[in-house]
Design a protein around this motif. Structure first.
Motif: not given
Ligand code: ATP
Ligand code: MG
Length: 413
Positions: A19-21, A140-141, A208, A210, A299
């Motif tokens: 769900d994130s870089k 998350k992330s 960022t 994110a 990120e």
């Protein structure tokens, strides 16, 4: 180090749940492995990055006269009852007598109580780098918000409020240095004490997409506020200088608090002063999310091909890629190993991509894994005793005499 011995396995595709870089690139590059929501293993490459971040943090905490300790993660519930934090909903409780530490005021304060027998023992500053557990409602992330994560937490004890105030400012400076050495620009945001105190606190935020927070900030003077509490907005004038304010999403990489006497009173810590009168010390606490910091770096530093690690935290500073067909490859590899030896002797972290793979695959992985410097050795470059030198973040490459590579690396390290 040889690629085939370094415990590296890259994946072709991004994990479907990324769900994130940082989740995408760290898993794809084999830095980390997701075990369940918010819980990760750190694989050889990932651990190397983490160790480099920890070294930076240790040095900077040493610079503010803090001593490293290691307290248990499994802590007695009894201690949390003393401060009223036994009912906090993020706490994991393995049984009715224990809590997995999600912060360590309840452990460090009784520890300090035994240590602080005279005012001469003050000030005292203790830190640890340790795994914390928090039952986050939404992990998350990637490694930005885990349920198990590594934190550097530090606690200081002082005879007077002035002593704490001075130390707090020193730590703030040390925090800026930590983030700067990791390649990041951090803003300090004045915030409320939250769960910890009614007193003042500062969050350290890095811009960022994110991130879960938003801040208004001034690039000119560094003034910043969380938009949740700010009366300012992006586009308005900075209250401290003539610059126009910006507004961006950000992530909290660190947080420092003035705790006052909340914990020292709860654990009845009293230290005799020079006159022999017993006084309650005031306390400060200072956290850095170590694993979150690693995720934040990803990120902040990546492109469409992968990660671009800043030099001080890169798992390897240089990747040497030998190419060529059959015997020619063997010659390139031999030269690569020679160069590796020279660079290693200079203290440079080097990886030799000795895999039997196409040049394209090796270049792709080097970009994905984000090594700051790439040196390609081919039959063609070897004709002149050269290699092809390329900085990860630059487009152009240049040829360089292999004997000059060490010097060139040291110039930019
Ligand atoms: P957040 O507001 O992001 O939930 P927090 O304010 O609860 O964090 P602190 O108790 O201040 O966090 O912890 C110190 C530092 O630990 C934070 O500044 C952050 O960098 C890091 N941290 C906190 N929670 C997590 C988490 N769940 N996963 C990874 N790092 C975390
Ligand atoms: Mg915080």
């Amino acid at each position: 180090m040889l690629f085939t011995r370094a415990g590296i396995k890259t994946q072709k595709n991004a994990p479907h749940d990324a769900d994130s870089k940082n989740a995408e690139l760290l898993v794809k590059g084999g830095f980390i492995k997701r075990e369940m929501a918010g819980v990760y293993s750190y694989l050889p490459l990932g651990l190397k990055v983490l160790q480099k971040i920890k070294i930076i943090i240790r040095e900077e905490m040493g610079n503010v006269d803090a001593c490293e300790v290691l307290m248990p993660a499994l802590t007695p519930l009894e201690n949390w009852k003393k401060t009223g934090r036994d009912q906090v909903d993020i706490a994991y409780k393995p049984n009715e007598k224990t809590v997995l530490g999600w912060s360590h005021e309840e452990m460090v304060t009784p520890l300090a109580k035994e240590f602080l027998t005279s005012w001469k023992d003050l000030p005292l500053s203790l830190f640890q780098i340790q795994t914390k557990f928090r039952d986050e409602a939404r992990a998350k992330s990637g490694i930005l918000r885990g349920r198990e994560f590594i934190m550097k937490d530090m606690y200081s004890f002082h005879q007077s409020q002035e002593g704490l105030d001075t130390y707090y400012e020193r730590v703030k400076e040390a925090y800026f240095r930590v983030f700067q050495r990791c390649g990041l620009i951090a803003y300090s945001i004045e915030a409320s004490g939250g769960e910890f105190s009614n007193d003042i606190s500062h969050e350290f935020a890095v811009i960022t997409n994110a991130g879960e927070d938003t801040m208004v900030f001034c690039k000119q003077c560094g003034w910043a506020q969380n938009t949740e509490i700010s009366t300012q907005k992006g586009g308005k004038k900075c209250p401290h200088c003539a610059e126009t304010l910006d507004e961006k999403k950000c992530v909290e990489v660190g947080n420092i608090f003035k705790l006052g006497k909340k914990y020292t009173e709860a654990f009845d810590v009293q230290v005799p002063n020079a006159e022999g009168t017993r006084e309650t010390p005031v306390m400060g606490c200072y956290g850095i999310g170590v694993t979150r910091l690693m995720g934040t770096i990803v990120e902040a530093f990546h492109d469409e091909n992968g990660i671009c690690w800043p030099l001080p935290v890169a798992p390897y500073t240089v990747v040497i890629i030998p190419i060529g067909r059959k015997e020619e490859f063997e010659t390139s590899l031999l030269e690569a190993k020679k160069l590796e030896k020279t660079l290693s002797e200079k203290g440079i972290d080097v990886l030799v991509d000795d895999r039997d793979e196409s040049p394209g695959k090796k270049f792709g992985d080097a970009d994905l894994l984000g090594f700051p410097i790439r040196v390609v050795i081919s039959p063609k470059t070897l004709e002149k005793g050269e290699g092809e030198w390329k900085i990860r973040t630059e487009k152009e490459s240049k040829n360089i005499l292999l004997e000059k590579v060490g010097e060139e690396v040291l110039k930019i390290l």
